[in-house]
Design a protein around this motif. Structure first.
Motif, short mmCIF file in Angstrom:
data_model
loop_
_atom_site.label_atom_id
_atom_site.label_comp_id
_atom_site.label_asym_id
_atom_site.label_seq_id
_atom_site.Cartn_x
_atom_site.Cartn_y
_atom_site.Cartn_z
N LEU A 275 0.86 -1.18 0.00
CA LEU A 275 0.00 0.00 0.00
C LEU A 275 0.89 1.23 0.00
O LEU A 275 1.74 1.39 0.89
N VAL A 276 0.73 2.07 -1.00
CA VAL A 276 1.45 3.34 -1.05
C VAL A 276 0.45 4.44 -0.73
O VAL A 276 -0.58 4.58 -1.41
N ILE A 277 0.74 5.21 0.30
CA ILE A 277 -0.14 6.31 0.69
C ILE A 277 0.46 7.60 0.13
O ILE A 277 1.54 8.03 0.54
N GLY A 278 -0.24 8.19 -0.83
CA GLY A 278 0.24 9.42 -1.46
C GLY A 278 0.63 9.17 -2.90
O GLY A 278 1.33 8.21 -3.22
N ALA A 279 0.16 10.07 -3.80
CA ALA A 279 0.47 9.94 -5.23
C ALA A 279 1.49 11.01 -5.63
O ALA A 279 1.40 11.60 -6.70
N SER A 280 2.48 11.23 -4.75
CA SER A 280 3.56 12.16 -5.04
C SER A 280 4.55 11.51 -5.99
O SER A 280 4.41 10.34 -6.37
N PHE A 281 5.60 12.26 -6.37
CA PHE A 281 6.64 11.67 -7.20
C PHE A 281 7.28 10.48 -6.48
O PHE A 281 7.47 9.42 -7.07
#
Length: 511
Positions: A275-281
């Protein structure tokens, strides 16, 4: 980027080539197994190594500017006469080769001995520092220390870093290294013996507790006092941590340091879902790297489109589609409100099980030391055109520095690797009294699978985005305009156009 070696291309330069073969002032050839680039600059012809010393970018596809050549991938710059890497992100010089012209042909046969690299043009002032202290061992701190020695500074350099490792190639930590396609020996910016040989006193695992501008010293976390004549503050930024239950669990990670990247790699061993939280670079580069490890990846982020704030809606839609094409599952306009064991609860009410969680929701500048020292702050450390703070003799560079940008006409703070390195280089020269105005155009790159996105300039807001080419075909250049003026340019596989846009901004011309 991979650093693959291929068979040398082009003609054998030892046998001679016609000047007419230099198309657009460049010709790729070889001497034995070594690829060499012939470059015409004005009335002179130079021969240098054909690949950038940063990530092996093809200089034959670069841009020749005023006796230098710029790399198409990440905009490093090299002096054609000396081979010196004059602008980050490259630090190692190119080899130069002797060019001979006879019988109407150009011959290259002999590699030249390294030439003396750039030195201060003026006599050092009487108050040349005896000891320079650098607080921070990231991009800006390393670039400053390296440039000080390149400028023949003979005094002491003490560099403090809180991380256990010396200066590393931080952008790679969320790209090829995390994906498993870059070995760890690519990650240090310089080999360990560089610091001893350059007489740089690098102290890792050492935090600074206090700066005393009146006494001209710093105090380490263990109570040691170290004096300075000039001080560079390059404390960088730290990842924002989510204020939610479960954010401190062992399988929940942020990504900033080599230790962080190693920890995520270890956690990925045997993991089924991430799970990746955040759609930043950082978040999306991490998602791409974990997909390369065949892990199911879910991205949860509050925005409607990934990266829309920086790149706009068209590029945001493309980035989302690119990741979905590689199997990433998005949960946008949503957030994680708690993590309980392996279960993450979303604001929308859903529950998601994940073996590893990576939080990539941005960073904040580390300003505590600057504030404690009484430096002027404005959403960062305020510096002048020479990167000097409000306190004489103390400079700041990198993620913490807010500087007057001549192109936008505003004071800006930018959290980009190349900007930090170039500021470190400029600060080094200015700590030696050179009074160099920092006016470099901001540049960054982001890699998603096989698609690089280059960005030059700085646009915090825009009222128009002009698209040249086809974003979905991965052949495009986007101009971010405000009141008719281009403030920034993003591109995919338009490398020369990106370099030309950077040059136009440097010259104050219309892009």
């Amino acid at each position: 980027m991979t650093q693959e070696q291929t068979s040398p291309g082009g003609p054998d330069l030892t046998r001679g080539v016609s000047p007419a073969e230099l198309i657009e002032d460049k010709l790729l050839g070889h001497v034995g197994d070594q690829e060499i680039l012939l470059v015409r600059a004005g009335a002179e012809i130079f021969a240098v190594d054909a690949h950038c010393t940063h990530y092996h970018g093809p200089l034959a596809d670069g841009l020749v500017v005023d006796g230098s050549i710029r790399c198409p991938w990440h905009h490093a710059c090299f002096d054609l006469r000396t081979g010196e890497a004059t602008r980050a992100p490259a630090f190692s010089p190119l080899s130069c080769w002797r060019v001979e012209q006879r019988d109407g042909k150009i011959f290259v046969q002999v590699k030249l001995e390294p030439k003396t690299q750039s030195k201060p043009s003026a006599k050092p002032p009487a108050d040349t520092p005896k000891r320079i202290v650098i607080v921070g061992s990231g991009a800006a701190g390393f670039a400053a220390a390296e440039m000080l020695r390149r400028q023949d500074f003979g005094g002491q350099i003490v560099m403090f870093g809180e991380e256990a490792d010396g200066p590393v190639d931080r952008p790679n930590l969320s790209k090829d290294y995390l994906a498993g396609s870059a070995p760890e020996d690519w990650i240090p910016l310089k080999p360990e013996n560089f610091y001893a040989e350059a007489d740089i006193d690098l102290r890792v695992n050492t935090g600074i507790a206090k700066i005393d501008p009146q006494a001209h010293h710093v105090v380490t976390a263990t109570g040691e006092t170290v004096s300075y004549d000039r001080l560079l503050l390059a404390t960088g930024a730290e990842p924002v941590r989510l204020p939610i239950p479960g954010a401190g669990l062992p399988h929940v990670h942020t990504l900033r340091s080599l230790a962080d990247s190693r920890a995520i790699i270890n956690a990925a061993q045997g993991a089924r879902r991430a799970l990746v939280i955040g759609a930043s670079f950082i978040g999306l580069e991490t998602a791409a790297a974990l997909r390369a490890r065949d892990i199911e990846v879910h991205v949860v982020a509050p925005e409607k489109r990934p990266m829309e704030r920086v790149l706009g809606p068209q590029m945001g839609d493309f980035v989302r589609a690119l990741h979905e094409e590689h199997g990433v599952i998005f949960h946008l306009e949503d957030t994680v409100v708690s993590i309980d064991g392996r279960n993450a609860t979303l604001k929308s009410g859903g529950v998601m099980e994940a073996d590893v969680v990576v939080v990539g929701v941005g960073v904040r500048p580390r300003l505590a030391l600057a504030e404690g020292a009484g430096l002027a702050l404005d959403r960062g450390v305020v510096v002048d055109t020479h990167l000097e703070t409000s306190v004489s003799g103390i400079y700041a560079a990198g993620d913490i520095a807010r500087w007057p940008d001549p192109y936008s006409g505003e004071s800006i703070r930018v959290e980009h690797w190349v900007v930090a390195e170039r500021q470190g280089q400029a600060a080094a020269r200015n700590m030696l009294g050179q009074r160099e105005v920092f006016d470099a155009v901001p540049f960054f790159w982001s890699q998603h699978y096989d698609v690089p996105i280059n960005y030059v300039g700085h646009a915090e807001q825009w009222d128009e985005i002009v698209v040249d080419g086809d974003i979905n075909a991965r052949d495009c250049l986007l101009r971010y305009k405000h009141k008719g003026r281009t403030l920034a340019v993003a591109s995919i596989y338009r490398d020369v156009a990106s370099l030309q846009a950077e040059l136009a901004m440097e010259q104050g011309a219309a892009v």
